[in-house]
Design an enzyme around this catalytic site. Structure first.
Site, PDB file in Angstrom:
ATOM      1  CD  GLN A 192      -2.352   1.891   0.823  1.00 13.81           C
ATOM      2  OE1 GLN A 192      -2.112   2.565  -0.121  1.00 13.81           O
ATOM      3  NE2 GLN A 192      -3.738   1.687   0.996  1.00 13.81           N
ATOM      4  NE  ARG A 235      -4.242   8.020   2.984  1.00  9.99           N
ATOM      5  CZ  ARG A 235      -5.259   8.558   2.649  1.00  9.99           C
ATOM      6  NH1 ARG A 235      -6.278   7.858   1.845  1.00  9.99           N
ATOM      7  NH2 ARG A 235      -6.015   9.368   3.736  1.00  9.99           N
ATOM      8  CD  GLU A 270      -4.059   0.297   5.016  1.00  5.80           C
ATOM      9  OE1 GLU A 270      -3.342   0.373   6.001  1.00  5.80           O
ATOM     10  OE2 GLU A 270      -3.821   0.134   3.819  1.00  5.80           O
ATOM     11  NE  ARG A 271      -9.250   8.236   5.180  1.00  8.77           N
ATOM     12  CZ  ARG A 271     -10.448   8.624   5.120  1.00  8.77           C
ATOM     13  NH1 ARG A 271     -11.300   8.136   4.115  1.00  8.77           N
ATOM     14  NH2 ARG A 271     -11.206   9.443   6.211  1.00  8.77           N
TER      15      ARG A 271
END
Length: 303
Positions: A54, A56, A96-97
């Site tokens: 990922q 981020r 993911e958030r």
């Protein structure tokens, strides 16, 4: 609510399929794989790992807390997407958030789309077919467009050709996903139209979006009146007598509705929303899973 119930019931059946070790679905060519591709499944959060690649890595604590509060009150509007790694093991593809925020509030399961090996073409067909349905609300269509862009890698030009819609039409739908989740829920529940949503997306401040949304519900504003109110909000124009924004200086529930809303929240242990004007209105009780729906139903019926 009927749509949500149908989706969750389907997800429950798919969960049973995915928990059968003797018939583990690993690729799009496996038996029953067609039931998984493009559908929503409730997955245990503990069975999902984050993607180590990922790009981020920094997530705003404030933004995560706001998202967690929204999910707690309204449920997860947009499911995450995962890739099946092994039996009962998955890896995040997107969201993911949402995944982290769900962990933060202690959720045990999360709605997810599952990607299988070699399912690219099958998924694209499923999503395009879904978009052609007549009973989808604007947010559902926008989410399907976004999935085709994120997961299939289609450009807006290619997506326009694939679904037979003008690029400007696709852009208008995608912009709805910038609205506050409360407004998206209101659009899905039919309290406001796509026209209202298109007007409100021009308001960047979420608090102002919600303030105008409340005025729409309280005063029954048309799309044209809403567009006028949005212009005034953006330009900072003074309110004049007879303008839509002057019809109500503050949106407040009648005393009986305010008290009743709090009592219902406490009794049902859910984010109950009461909308009332005078002696008429609506009561909305959101839920995020079949289990939660049945819990709320049991509290209401006592059965």
């Amino acid at each position: 609510m009927a749509k949500a119930t149908k989706k969750q019931a389907l997800g429950r059946g798919l969960s049973a399929l995915l928990n059968d070790p003797d018939n583990d679905i690993k690729s799009a060519s496996d038996r029953n794989a067609d039931q998984v591709v493009g559908s929503i499944v409730e997955l245990d959060l503990e069975r999902i790992e984050v993607n180590p690649y990922q790009p981020r890595t920094n997530f705003s604590e404030e933004a995560l807390e706001e998202l967690a509060t929204s999910i707690k009150e309204l449920g997860l509007i947009q499911p995450i997407t995962v890739r099946k790694m092994d039996f009962n093991r998955y890896q995040l593809v997107s969201g993911e958030r949402r995944f982290r925020a769900s962990q933060r509030i202690g959720l045990k399961t999360i709605p997810a789309y599952i990607r299988l090996a070699n399912d690219q073409e099958t998924l694209e067909m499923a999503l395009v077919e879904n978009i052609q349905r007549q009973d989808l609300d604007p947010v559902e269509i926008a989410l399907s467009y976004q999935r085709l862009i994120d997961e299939i890698g289609l450009t807006q030009e290619r997506l326009s050709d694939r679904v037979g819609k003008k690029r400007s039409t696709i852009t208008n739908y995608l912009r709805l996903l910038k609205l506050d989740p409360i407004l998206q829920t209101g659009m899905r529940d039919g309290f406001i139209s796509m026209g209202h949503g298109r007007a409100l997306v021009n308001v960047e401040n979420r608090d102002k979006q919600l303030s105008i949304y409340e005025k729409i519900l309280a005063d029954g504003l048309s799309v044209r009146q809403t567009e006028s109110l949005v212009r005034e909000s953006r330009e900072g124009a003074p309110q004049t007598q007879g303008s839509p924004s002057a019809t109500k200086t503050a949106v407040r529930l009648p005393g009986y509705a305010t008290q009743g809303q709090e009592e219902l929240k406490a009794f049902l242990q859910a984010a109950v929303k009461v909308q009332a004007k005078g002696s008429k209105g609506k009561i909305t009780v959101p839920f995020s899973s079949e289990d939660e729906f049945r819990r709320i139903l049991k509290r209401i019926t006592g059965v």
